[in-house]
Design an enzyme around this catalytic site. Sequence first.
Site, short mmCIF file in Angstrom:
data_model
loop_
_atom_site.label_atom_id
_atom_site.label_comp_id
_atom_site.label_asym_id
_atom_site.label_seq_id
_atom_site.Cartn_x
_atom_site.Cartn_y
_atom_site.Cartn_z
CD GLU A 1 -3.36 0.01 10.00
OE1 GLU A 1 -2.68 0.38 9.02
OE2 GLU A 1 -4.19 0.75 10.58
CG ASP B 1 -6.71 -2.25 7.18
OD1 ASP B 1 -6.36 -2.95 6.23
OD2 ASP B 1 -6.90 -1.02 7.09
CD GLU C 1 -6.49 -1.46 3.40
OE1 GLU C 1 -6.39 -0.90 2.29
OE2 GLU C 1 -5.89 -1.06 4.42
#
Length: 297
Positions: free
Chosen positions: A114, A112, A110
Amino acid sequence: MGSRRVGVLTLSLVIVASLVSAAMCGVPRRPVDVQFGRNYVPTWAFDHIKYFNGGSEIQLHLDKYTGTGFQSKGSYLFGHFSMYIKMVPGDSAGTVTAFYLSSQTAEHDEIDFEFLGNRTGQPYILQTNVFTGGKGDREQRIYLWFDPTKEYHRYSVLWNLYQVVFFVDDVPIRVFKNCKDLGVKFPFDQPMKIYNSLWNADDWATRGGLEKTDWSKAPFIASYKGFHIDGCEASVEAKFCSTQGKRWWDQQEFRDLDALQWRRLRWVRQKFTIYNYCNDRKRYPTLPPECSRDRDI
């Protein structure tokens, strides 16, 4: 003397041209803006996604009942992925606006972005993370050098066999190098989809959960456009890209940051970083091996 001056001037121009060329050598290709439906489909709470300008721009709405999100139609092994996003304005505490890549396995990979909301007048925090083989805990947090709620900015991931680079507009804010030779897993054999979402995370997102979402301010709205994907599309079972080594992001100039990009990254780290796992001796008494190669230390 005149010919000498001309010669010196010519040499100076060549040097300047070479420096400019070197500075530009690692810049990803300019994203191509497309409509939402070209590359993406809604994932959940379809009625909380609003479409504008024929689908070239959308809004995600979050209320006390649900957030919403969308994902790419395809799965990809390496490439360049970007999104123009305008964050939730005003009092956004407790909300998370996300743009990330993820595989669909138990030991997933993953990558990311955010964006953690905050009370009115307080800055957004951008948190990045990298999971490999199901292991994350590589959080880095920065403030941005602009207000991300006022206008669109481009957030991008360049992912190849050598590195993962996070960009804000054209500024690299993080690099994660392939350190398999140091015993650190790297995302290289799990195709990933691209996900985007707006959701409530007031148990942790703002001041560790101390600031709760003020539902009287709902709906919270994040806007998206661009929807750019330039990747090697692969089935979820694929272990390698069929065109590996032939795409632009595989070439020599994208195997490392260039000198200008390293300077820009150093500027971000010195001026805007508020947390870097590489410096957290309580969590990591021994320095994670990738931190040195990523120049985080």
